[in-house]
Design an enzyme around this catalytic site. Structure first.
Site, PDB file in Angstrom:
ATOM      1  N   LEU A 134      -0.188   3.576   2.334  1.00 55.01           N
ATOM      2  CA  LEU A 134       1.310   3.049   2.270  1.00 55.01           C
ATOM      3  C   LEU A 134       1.142   1.655   1.751  1.00 55.01           C
ATOM      4  O   LEU A 134       0.284   0.847   2.121  1.00 55.01           O
ATOM      5  CB  LEU A 134       1.562   3.305   3.738  1.00 55.01           C
ATOM      6  CG  LEU A 134       1.453   4.500   4.386  1.00 55.01           C
ATOM      7  CD1 LEU A 134       2.077   4.370   6.079  1.00 55.01           C
ATOM      8  CD2 LEU A 134       2.612   5.312   3.668  1.00 55.01           C
ATOM      9  N   ASP A 135       2.201   1.251   1.160  1.00 56.46           N
ATOM     10  CA  ASP A 135       2.376   0.207   0.858  1.00 56.46           C
ATOM     11  C   ASP A 135       2.644  -0.978   2.032  1.00 56.46           C
ATOM     12  O   ASP A 135       2.961  -0.787   2.993  1.00 56.46           O
ATOM     13  CB  ASP A 135       3.726  -0.069  -0.201  1.00 56.46           C
ATOM     14  CG  ASP A 135       3.748   0.664  -1.288  1.00 56.46           C
ATOM     15  OD1 ASP A 135       2.601   1.104  -1.914  1.00 56.46           O
ATOM     16  OD2 ASP A 135       4.784   0.982  -1.852  1.00 56.46           O
ATOM     17  N   LYS A 136       2.214  -2.257   1.623  1.00 57.86           N
ATOM     18  CA  LYS A 136       2.241  -3.307   2.563  1.00 57.86           C
ATOM     19  C   LYS A 136       3.404  -3.280   3.455  1.00 57.86           C
ATOM     20  O   LYS A 136       3.431  -3.272   4.751  1.00 57.86           O
ATOM     21  CB  LYS A 136       1.880  -4.567   2.098  1.00 57.86           C
ATOM     22  CG  LYS A 136       2.135  -5.711   3.107  1.00 57.86           C
ATOM     23  CD  LYS A 136       1.991  -7.019   2.342  1.00 57.86           C
ATOM     24  CE  LYS A 136       2.341  -8.161   3.196  1.00 57.86           C
ATOM     25  NZ  LYS A 136       2.114  -9.607   2.748  1.00 57.86           N
TER      26      LYS A 136
END
Length: 306
Positions: A134-136
């Site tokens: 998952l992106d930051k």
């Protein structure tokens, strides 16, 4: 051994592996090829090998080297855990694995502490246990493998689309549809290697996102997205391509003035469904809309009553 079959001729082998093994970077894939851990149609090849339709690729990840990462006692929100896997609620703002600019404080550092090193080694020394990412600034559900058998099984489910990943997002605008399927290939942006972009037909990798409108809120809309494929930044890129960028997304055109601070894109992995790699049981996990997204929705309901 992990086995992959090429469905259409494409680019270099290292790029193919990085695209189809989400936890493996291109540089790591190149090292594996050089070390003989990757074979194509039963033979060792060079990193520059161009994949062909029908190729059978076998990957035997080298044993994970002892990591130099130092476990950090970072609190985790654990939704489910047993001897094979964990399901984590990753908070917005947390980086999943170490990368330039984020060498400490990542989910991996927290997992090393919590699991006492008992994580799968397929992801390499800096990505132990990481099956998908998952992106930051994307919050939500993420599954982590504690052993290589579980890792391969979960990875195969994601690749075959047997595992289901559902997101909710706030987007700018009001789409002229209730349900849609966005099909547009995705590749690296030609001028910025840190971004992705929709590519020309016949280029890039197949990408498909199912979109369903949940609620219209004046200048924005709450939608549900289900991934049919799992390309980097897929939902964010597809929403921008459709003309409805994700609210708060500074990379893909969603940064506009709001009364409420989003601190990154308003995107949340709300549901995760897969089969347990050991027991075969069907598992399903779901999270409610996070507080920051509920706050935005409530504010716009007040200013845009039905």
């Amino acid at each position: 051994m992990i086995e992959l079959v090429v469905t259409e001729a494409g680019g270099r082998l290292d790029a193919f592996l990085a695209e189809h093994l989400p936890e493996v970077s291109r540089s790591q894939a190149a090292r594996w090829i050089d070390e003989g851990a990757v074979i194509v149609n039963g033979k060792a090849v060079k990193v520059s090998y161009k994949t062909q339709a029908g190729d059978t690729i076998g990957v035997t990840p080298p044993p994970m080297k002892s990591t130099e990462l130092i476990p950090e006692n970072i609190p985790l929100t654990i939704v489910f855990e047993d001897e094979d896997l964990l399901v984590i609620h990753k908070p917005k703002g947390m980086v999943v694995h170490p990368a330039p600019g984020a060498r400490t404080g990542t989910l991996v550092h927290a997992l090393l502490s919590h699991c006492k090193g008992r994580l799968s080694g397929i992801g390499g020394e800096e990505r132990p246990g990481i099956v998908h990412r998952l992106d930051k600034d994307t919050s939500g559900l993420l599954v982590v493998a504690k052993n290589d058998v579980a890792h391969r099984h979960l990875q195969e489910q994601i690749q075959s689309r047997a595992a289901k990943r559902t997101y909710v997002a706030l987007i700018w605008g009001s789409p002229n549809f209730e349900d849609a399927l966005i099909e547009a290939p995705i590749d690296r942006h030609p001028n910025d290697r840190h971004r992705m972009a929709v590519s020309q037909p016949g280029e890039g990798r197949e990408a498909a996102t199912e979109v369903h409108v949940l609620e219209r809120l004046g200048p924005m809309t709450l939608i549900e997205c289900r991934l049919r494929t799992g390309r980097t930044h897929q939902i964010r890129v597809h929403c921008q391509f459709a003309g409805y960028p994700v609210v708060g997304d500074s990379v893909y055109g969603g940064l506009r003035k709001l009364d409420i601070e989003t601190q990154g894109q308003a995107l949340h992995a709300c549901k995760l469904e897969f089969t347990h790699p050991r027991t075969g049981a069907a598992l399903s996990f779901e999270l409610p809309l996070p507080g920051y997204m509920r706050g935005i929705c409530a504010a716009y309901r007040r200013t845009n009553p039905m």
